[in-house]
Scaffold this active site. Structure first.
Site, PDB file in Angstrom:
ATOM      1  N   TYR A  21     -15.830   4.287   8.604  1.00 62.43           N
ATOM      2  CA  TYR A  21     -14.241   4.209   8.682  1.00 62.43           C
ATOM      3  C   TYR A  21     -13.480   5.033  10.015  1.00 62.43           C
ATOM      4  O   TYR A  21     -12.660   3.927  10.530  1.00 62.43           O
ATOM      5  CB  TYR A  21     -13.418   5.047   7.651  1.00 62.43           C
ATOM      6  N   LEU A  49       1.296   4.344   2.027  1.00 58.85           N
ATOM      7  CA  LEU A  49       2.455   3.747   3.431  1.00 58.85           C
ATOM      8  C   LEU A  49       2.973   2.600   3.650  1.00 58.85           C
ATOM      9  O   LEU A  49       4.613   3.112   3.695  1.00 58.85           O
ATOM     10  CB  LEU A  49       1.425   4.355   5.048  1.00 58.85           C
ATOM     11  N   GLY A  62       0.645  -1.360   0.229  1.00 54.24           N
ATOM     12  CA  GLY A  62       0.117   0.557   0.202  1.00 54.24           C
ATOM     13  C   GLY A  62       0.992   1.150   0.281  1.00 54.24           C
ATOM     14  O   GLY A  62       1.866   1.393   0.216  1.00 54.24           O
ATOM     15  N   ASP A 120      -3.526 -12.975   3.966  1.00 53.87           N
ATOM     16  CA  ASP A 120      -5.110 -12.722   4.223  1.00 53.87           C
ATOM     17  C   ASP A 120      -4.174 -12.355   5.973  1.00 53.87           C
ATOM     18  O   ASP A 120      -4.515 -13.237   6.927  1.00 53.87           O
ATOM     19  CB  ASP A 120      -5.589 -13.201   4.099  1.00 53.87           C
TER      20      ASP A 120
HETATM   21  N1  LIG Z   1      -3.836   6.999   3.066  1.00 55.97           N
HETATM   22  C1  LIG Z   1      -3.833   7.905   4.143  1.00 55.97           C
HETATM   23  O1  LIG Z   1      -4.505   8.909   3.192  1.00 55.97           O
HETATM   24  C2  LIG Z   1      -4.032   7.639   4.985  1.00 55.97           C
HETATM   25  C3  LIG Z   1      -4.892   8.834   6.788  1.00 55.97           C
HETATM   26  C4  LIG Z   1      -4.599   7.762   7.801  1.00 55.97           C
HETATM   27  C5  LIG Z   1      -4.465   7.232   8.250  1.00 55.97           C
HETATM   28  N2  LIG Z   1      -4.103   6.080   6.961  1.00 55.97           N
HETATM   29  C6  LIG Z   1      -3.941   4.662   7.322  1.00 55.97           C
HETATM   30  O2  LIG Z   1      -2.632   3.965   7.435  1.00 55.97           O
HETATM   31  C7  LIG Z   1      -2.833   2.738   7.205  1.00 55.97           C
HETATM   32  C8  LIG Z   1      -2.114   2.570   5.617  1.00 55.97           C
HETATM   33  O3  LIG Z   1      -2.996   3.234   4.805  1.00 55.97           O
HETATM   34  P1  LIG Z   1      -2.432   3.043   3.094  1.00 55.97           P
HETATM   35  O4  LIG Z   1      -3.376   4.560   2.450  1.00 55.97           O
HETATM   36  O5  LIG Z   1      -1.130   2.742   3.013  1.00 55.97           O
HETATM   37  O6  LIG Z   1      -3.775   2.188   2.235  1.00 55.97           O
HETATM   38  P2  LIG Z   1      -3.776   0.769   1.345  1.00 55.97           P
HETATM   39  O7  LIG Z   1      -2.968   2.028  -0.085  1.00 55.97           O
HETATM   40  O8  LIG Z   1      -4.957   1.046   0.785  1.00 55.97           O
HETATM   41  O9  LIG Z   1      -2.979   0.512   1.589  1.00 55.97           O
HETATM   42  C9  LIG Z   1      -3.496  -0.932   2.125  1.00 55.97           C
HETATM   43  C10 LIG Z   1      -3.068  -2.094   2.205  1.00 55.97           C
HETATM   44  O10 LIG Z   1      -3.437  -2.900   3.405  1.00 55.97           O
HETATM   45  C11 LIG Z   1      -3.682  -4.533   2.482  1.00 55.97           C
HETATM   46  N3  LIG Z   1      -4.258  -5.458   2.967  1.00 55.97           N
HETATM   47  C12 LIG Z   1      -6.075  -4.694   2.440  1.00 55.97           C
HETATM   48  N4  LIG Z   1      -6.535  -6.126   2.555  1.00 55.97           N
HETATM   49  C13 LIG Z   1      -5.872  -7.062   3.291  1.00 55.97           C
HETATM   50  C14 LIG Z   1      -6.446  -8.522   3.616  1.00 55.97           C
HETATM   51  N5  LIG Z   1      -6.996  -8.816   3.529  1.00 55.97           N
HETATM   52  N6  LIG Z   1      -5.149  -8.458   4.049  1.00 55.97           N
HETATM   53  C15 LIG Z   1      -3.359  -8.662   4.263  1.00 55.97           C
HETATM   54  N7  LIG Z   1      -2.849  -7.298   4.032  1.00 55.97           N
HETATM   55  C16 LIG Z   1      -4.500  -6.593   3.321  1.00 55.97           C
HETATM   56  C17 LIG Z   1      -2.753  -4.296   1.027  1.00 55.97           C
HETATM   57  O11 LIG Z   1      -2.998  -5.180  -0.142  1.00 55.97           O
HETATM   58  P3  LIG Z   1      -3.516  -4.975  -1.042  1.00 55.97           P
HETATM   59  O12 LIG Z   1      -3.087  -3.719  -1.741  1.00 55.97           O
HETATM   60  O13 LIG Z   1      -1.876  -6.084  -2.000  1.00 55.97           O
HETATM   61  O14 LIG Z   1      -4.287  -5.397  -1.423  1.00 55.97           O
HETATM   62  C18 LIG Z   1      -2.107  -2.803   1.299  1.00 55.97           C
HETATM   63  O15 LIG Z   1      -1.234  -3.113   1.084  1.00 55.97           O
HETATM   64  C19 LIG Z   1      -3.856   2.319   7.372  1.00 55.97           C
HETATM   65  O16 LIG Z   1      -4.242   1.588   8.830  1.00 55.97           O
HETATM   66  C20 LIG Z   1      -4.863   3.768   7.566  1.00 55.97           C
HETATM   67  O17 LIG Z   1      -6.569   3.714   7.447  1.00 55.97           O
HETATM   68  C21 LIG Z   1      -3.712   6.300   5.624  1.00 55.97           C
END
Ligand SMILES: NC(=O)c1ccc[n+]([C@@H]2O[C@H](COP(=O)([O-])OP(=O)(O)OC[C@H]3O[C@@H](n4cnc5c(N)ncnc54)[C@H](OP(=O)(O)O)[C@@H]3O)[C@@H](O)[C@H]2O)c1
Length: 300
Positions: free
Chosen positions: A129, A12, A10, A41
């Site tokens: 969320y 981050l 993802g 998973d």
């Molecule tokens: N992005 C933002 O703006 C933001 C802001 C504040 C907090 N956050 C938090 O930061 C964290 C990372 O966010 P992000 O933006 O990097 O999210 P992201 O880009 O959507 O990545 C999500 C990650 O979770 C993995 N994932 C999804 N379902 C899964 C499952 N069942 N088992 C294992 N892995 C799974 C995805 O894998 P695949 O892609 O390979 O399916 C991906 O690696 C999250 O907790 C999010 O809530 C994000």
């Protein structure tokens, strides 16, 4: 030292893998299987158990989550699983193996009515969320009391597809030229994923030294911008017209988006030493440039 980064495919997680370059890192993916990542998973206790028993890491970072509103709406059980059950199972695994855990949470646990929010401010999420992120925090705390929780605001950074970040989505909309309204009420604090990842590295280091255990930490950019203001900045920087974008209150009007969740971030530099801040004005152009649509031919 060995680290497991859950959610390394993802936005981050990719940055966190790079930041942890002084450790032996295993990164996990789920649907984006590529680049030496291990498919896990995180809603399966068996998958987590298998990885932790194989790798025996010193520290785990949980970057798994589901932050796309369309998925919360269409498949809420799946979104909840990725945000809550995965957090609980990873925390239970970390506790069983005596591993330090850094869990990533969100500023959406707050209602946006009384910024700035300190780590001990009372959460009051407005939407599903935010409620899931708060439930995840509770589950992590119950399963692994020594875990550190890091709350972050909206992130931007090197994207794999235009819709991966809010910022690259806005860039597309600016360059598409299609008339639309953009929210000019809700203030975001767009933070570069690499900046957040460096904070993760420093926090993980503190955990490994026996510091910051059980802490809730906040980090985020200091500059607040609405989506409309981001669109104006993109248009100015790339000499695009933004006349088709009207300032509106689309997000604020729904009532389920916090208006201003500015995080009080003073505790972290006090605990970890100075942390470099990335300035939005200088960092956003290379992030959005690949996602701008080519200029349309002017009709004669
Ligand atoms: N992005 C933002 O703006 C933001 C802001 C504040 C907090 N956050 C938090 O930061 C964290 C990372 O966010 P992000 O933006 O990097 O999210 P992201 O880009 O959507 O990545 C999500 C990650 O979770 C993995 N994932 C999804 N379902 C899964 C499952 N069942 N088992 C294992 N892995 C799974 C995805 O894998 P695949 O892609 O390979 O399916 C991906 O690696 C999250 O907790 C999010 O809530 C994000």
């Amino acid at each position: 030292m060995r680290a497991v980064i859950f959610g390394a495919s993802g936005l981050l997680g990719r940055s966190v893998v790079c930041a942890f370059n002084d450790m032996a890192v295993t990164g996990t993916c789920f649907s984006r299987t590529a680049g030496g990542l291990v498919t896990v998973d995180a809603t399966s206790a068996d998958d987590i158990e298998r990885l932790l028993s194989r790798d025996q890491p010193d520290v785990v970072v949980n970057c798994v989550g589901e932050r796309r509103p369309e998925v919360w709406a269409e498949t809420p059980a799946q979104a909840r699983g990725r945000n809550v059950e995965a957090a609980r199972l990873i925390a239970e695994g970390a506790c069983r193996y005596g591993v330090r855990l850094l869990h990533i949470s969100s500023d959406y646990v707050f209602d946006g009515k009384a910024a700035p929010y300190r780590p001990d401010s009372l959460p009051n999420p407005l939407n599903a969320y935010g409620r899931w992120k708060l439930l995840a925090e509770h589950a992590v705390r119950a399963a692994c009391p020594d875990a550190a929780i890091l709350r972050l605001p909206v992130l931007y950074g090197s994207a794999q597809f235009a819709a991966e970040t809010n910022l690259t989505k806005i860039a597309r909309q600016v360059s598409a030229g299609v008339p639309m309204e953009m929210d000019d009420v809700c203030v975001r604090y767009p933070t570069h994923a690499d900046e957040a990842a460096e904070v993760c590295r420093r926090l993980a280091g503190a955990l490994l030294r026996g510091q910051r255990q059980g802490a809730v930490a906040h980090w985020g950019a200091e500059q607040g911008l609405t989506k409309y203001q981001m669109a104006q900045l993109i248009a100015r920087r790339f000499s695009l017209s933004a006349g088709h974008i009207r300032a509106g209150e689309a997000d604020a009007a729904s009532g389920d988006r916090p208006v201003d969740c500015r995080l009080d971030c003073h505790d972290l530099p006090a605990a970890l030493g100075p942390l470099r801040r990335w300035l939005f004005h200088t960092e956003f152009p290379p992030v959005v440039e690949p996602w701008l649509l080519p200029a349309r031919p002017v009709s004669s």
